[in-house]
Design a protein around this motif. Sequence first.
Motif: not given
Ligand code: NDP
Length: 332
Positions: A10-11, A31, A139, A141, A292
């Motif tokens: 998402a982010l 990933r 955000a 996804r 988390e």
């Molecule tokens: N979403 C939001 O609005 C907010 C989020 N945050 C923080 O930001 C962080 C991310 O959140 P968010 O974006 O929502 O999470 P998501 O789950 O949407 O995104 C995490 C991403 O990381 C990818 N990923 C996991 N392992 C790997 C790897 N080894 N290599 C590459 N990519 C990898 C996942 O891929 P796959 O899906 O293929 O497993 C997924 O696309 C969290 O810590 C959250 O607390 C903070 C503020 C706001």
Amino acid sequence: MSVVIVGAGALGMLYGGLLAAAGVQVVFWTRTSGQAELLRKQGLMIESADGGAATTISPDKFAARSLEERGMTLGGDPEWVFLTVKQRHIDDKLLDAVRNLMGTETKIVAFQNGVGHIDKLRQVFPGLRVYAAITTEGAKRTSPRTVVRAGLGETKIGIPKGPAMHEADHSDVELDSEAEKSGESLIMLLAKAGFPAFLSNDIDKDIYRKLLINAVINPLTALLRIPNGELLAAKQREELMLMLCREGELVYRTYGIPYDPDMFEVIASVCRSTSGNLSSMLKDVLEGAPTEIDYINGRLVEMARAANVQIPVHETVWRLVRALPLSGDIKL
Ligand SMILES: NC(=O)C1=CN([C@@H]2O[C@H](COP(=O)(O)OP(=O)(O)OC[C@H]3O[C@@H](n4cnc5c(N)ncnc54)[C@H](OP(=O)(O)O)[C@@H]3O)[C@@H](O)[C@H]2O)C=CC1
Ligand SMILES: CC(C)(CO)C(=O)C(=O)O
């Protein structure tokens, strides 16, 4: 200026997508090779929650690679690596891969909620400037190439102090001039992409402020399965929020971590301003994904135990969220 986005969730898609749309050289690092291929073929889309026009970012505006294609060169010496995976994804394998991306001038910005990750990054990359980003962007996804932006949030960027933040001195410390120059160029880059962004001289305070907001709202909404605003709709829920807030403040006082004098009101106002949102923890629970909680309430519990302070309500919600069944686990 080039930016590598590690984690196209998402982010990652929101920041990377809008930076790419603004003409910044962006490489997404996913990933799976499936997602990278989809992004390369179809581009990505950022939709707005209020039904406004979507932004489409065509594949010629960015590059996308995956961890599985590790052998492929990403090219160049990126100026920034945005780490936009979840806390639990930051393991040795990921950090090894990130190490391979780093050039001599590369800086990391970590976007995670909770605490723990900055210390981990500092251990693995000693001497490297690790920036933290605290954002109120929301955000979600909705597909491997689509993200919905809930509304315009604020992004604060800064360099946390000390190896263990909760042991750090929280008096205001100026960023050194090089760090400030880099930070300012990042802020300008983000502003160009349409993110209201600010440089913070005391990002630790912002990190711990967000930690307490998350430690109150997230477990309660996840356990009660309600949107953020519903927490304020019943006295019993407000009482639980107040208990969690006061216990968190107790930990902060014990460690000398500053917090807003009206912290409960700050948290209540986040509930009001995000009233229709499902918290990230509730979303994880509904999707059957690990939450988390260990990096949010779990860290507070760890700090309290180390200082011999009792925070039974945090301890209980931490245990309850950890004990929630992953979806599909139980058939009634
Ligand atoms: N979403 C939001 O609005 C907010 C989020 N945050 C923080 O930001 C962080 C991310 O959140 P968010 O974006 O929502 O999470 P998501 O789950 O949407 O995104 C995490 C991403 O990381 C990818 N990923 C996991 N392992 C790997 C790897 N080894 N290599 C590459 N990519 C990898 C996942 O891929 P796959 O899906 O293929 O497993 C997924 O696309 C969290 O810590 C959250 O607390 C903070 C503020 C706001
Ligand atoms: C601020 C809040 C609670 C907004 O939903 C959040 O950060 C989250 O859901 O993780």
